[in-house]
Design an enzyme around this catalytic site. Structure first.
Site, PDB file in Angstrom:
ATOM      1  N   HIS A  16       0.751  -1.124  -0.057  1.00  0.00           N
ATOM      2  CA  HIS A  16      -0.097  -0.011  -0.114  1.00  0.00           C
ATOM      3  C   HIS A  16       0.926   1.142   0.251  1.00  0.00           C
ATOM      4  CE1 HIS A  16      -0.171   0.760   4.485  1.00  0.00           C
ATOM      5  NE2 HIS A  16       1.009   0.390   4.471  1.00  0.00           N
ATOM      6  N   CYS A  27       5.758   6.331   4.412  1.00  0.00           N
ATOM      7  CA  CYS A  27       4.548   5.560   4.210  1.00  0.00           C
ATOM      8  C   CYS A  27       3.901   6.146   3.057  1.00  0.00           C
ATOM      9  CB  CYS A  27       3.727   5.494   5.410  1.00  0.00           C
ATOM     10  SG  CYS A  27       4.432   4.791   6.641  1.00  0.00           S
ATOM     11  N   HIS A  31       5.013   0.650  -0.420  1.00  0.00           N
ATOM     12  CA  HIS A  31       5.696  -0.431   0.342  1.00  0.00           C
ATOM     13  C   HIS A  31       4.794  -1.626   0.779  1.00  0.00           C
ATOM     14  CE1 HIS A  31       3.693   2.296   3.256  1.00  0.00           C
ATOM     15  NE2 HIS A  31       3.861   1.442   4.020  1.00  0.00           N
ATOM     16  N   HIS A  33       3.868  -5.037   3.635  1.00  0.00           N
ATOM     17  CA  HIS A  33       3.882  -5.589   4.966  1.00  0.00           C
ATOM     18  C   HIS A  33       3.363  -7.023   4.814  1.00  0.00           C
ATOM     19  CE1 HIS A  33       4.236  -1.486   6.819  1.00  0.00           C
ATOM     20  NE2 HIS A  33       3.284  -1.278   6.106  1.00  0.00           N
ATOM     21  N   HIS A  71      -1.404 -10.424  -1.410  1.00  0.00           N
ATOM     22  CA  HIS A  71      -0.419 -10.040  -2.472  1.00  0.00           C
ATOM     23  C   HIS A  71      -1.123  -9.168  -3.521  1.00  0.00           C
ATOM     24  CE1 HIS A  71       2.070 -13.175  -0.738  1.00  0.00           C
ATOM     25  NE2 HIS A  71       3.015 -12.766  -1.749  1.00  0.00           N
ATOM     26  N   GLU A 114       0.788  -4.346  11.227  1.00  0.00           N
ATOM     27  CA  GLU A 114       1.690  -4.097   9.919  1.00  0.00           C
ATOM     28  C   GLU A 114       3.163  -4.476  10.224  1.00  0.00           C
ATOM     29  OE1 GLU A 114       2.251   0.427   9.130  1.00  0.00           O
ATOM     30  OE2 GLU A 114       0.199  -0.181   8.367  1.00  0.00           O
TER      31      GLU A 114
END
Length: 126
Positions: A16, A27, A31, A33, A71, A114
């Site tokens: 996200h 952020c 990137h 998680h 994914h 996360e």
């Protein structure tokens, strides 16, 4: 009297980015998680043989995560900013709409982590 609580943990991988952050905020960049989702249920009484809810009855949560979020770029599949807070609320609402009616336990909260040190919880009003 008291009540009982159970927690079932699920995992999924996703990417996200968060819009509206200051220039250079990490952020704001794309990137990913390794998300952990904890679903907590409560009940005043246990059903036979001594369950709040059978953990196996929570399997549709993992199926939803696998088909809808795993994914994927969360910005493309959610109609909300994909923060952990919003994701926790989204998953709680999905649970209430799709599973709650068929379960003896009542959803209490959904927690989305996360990272190992960062999480957000959405608590369902009784």
């Amino acid at each position: 009297m008291g009540s009982f609580e159970i927690t079932k943990r699920f995992r999924f991988e996703a990417a996200h980015r968060l819009d509206g952050l200051p220039e250079g905020h990490p952020c704001g960049r794309l990137h990913g998680h390794s998300y952990r989702v904890d679903v907590k249920l409560t009940a005043d009484r246990l059903i036979s043989p001594g369950f709040v809810t059978d953990f196996a009855d929570l399997a549709p949560v993992q199926k939803y995560l696998d088909t809808a979020l795993d994914h994927r770029l969360l910005n493309d599949v959610l109609d909300i900013e994909p923060t952990s807070e919003n994701l926790a609320r989204h998953l709680a609402e999905w649970f209430l709409d799709n599973l709650q009616a068929g379960l003896p336990g009542r959803l209490l909260a959904v927690t989305v982590s996360e990272t190992e040190t960062s999480s957000a919880e959405y608590r369902v009003e009784p």
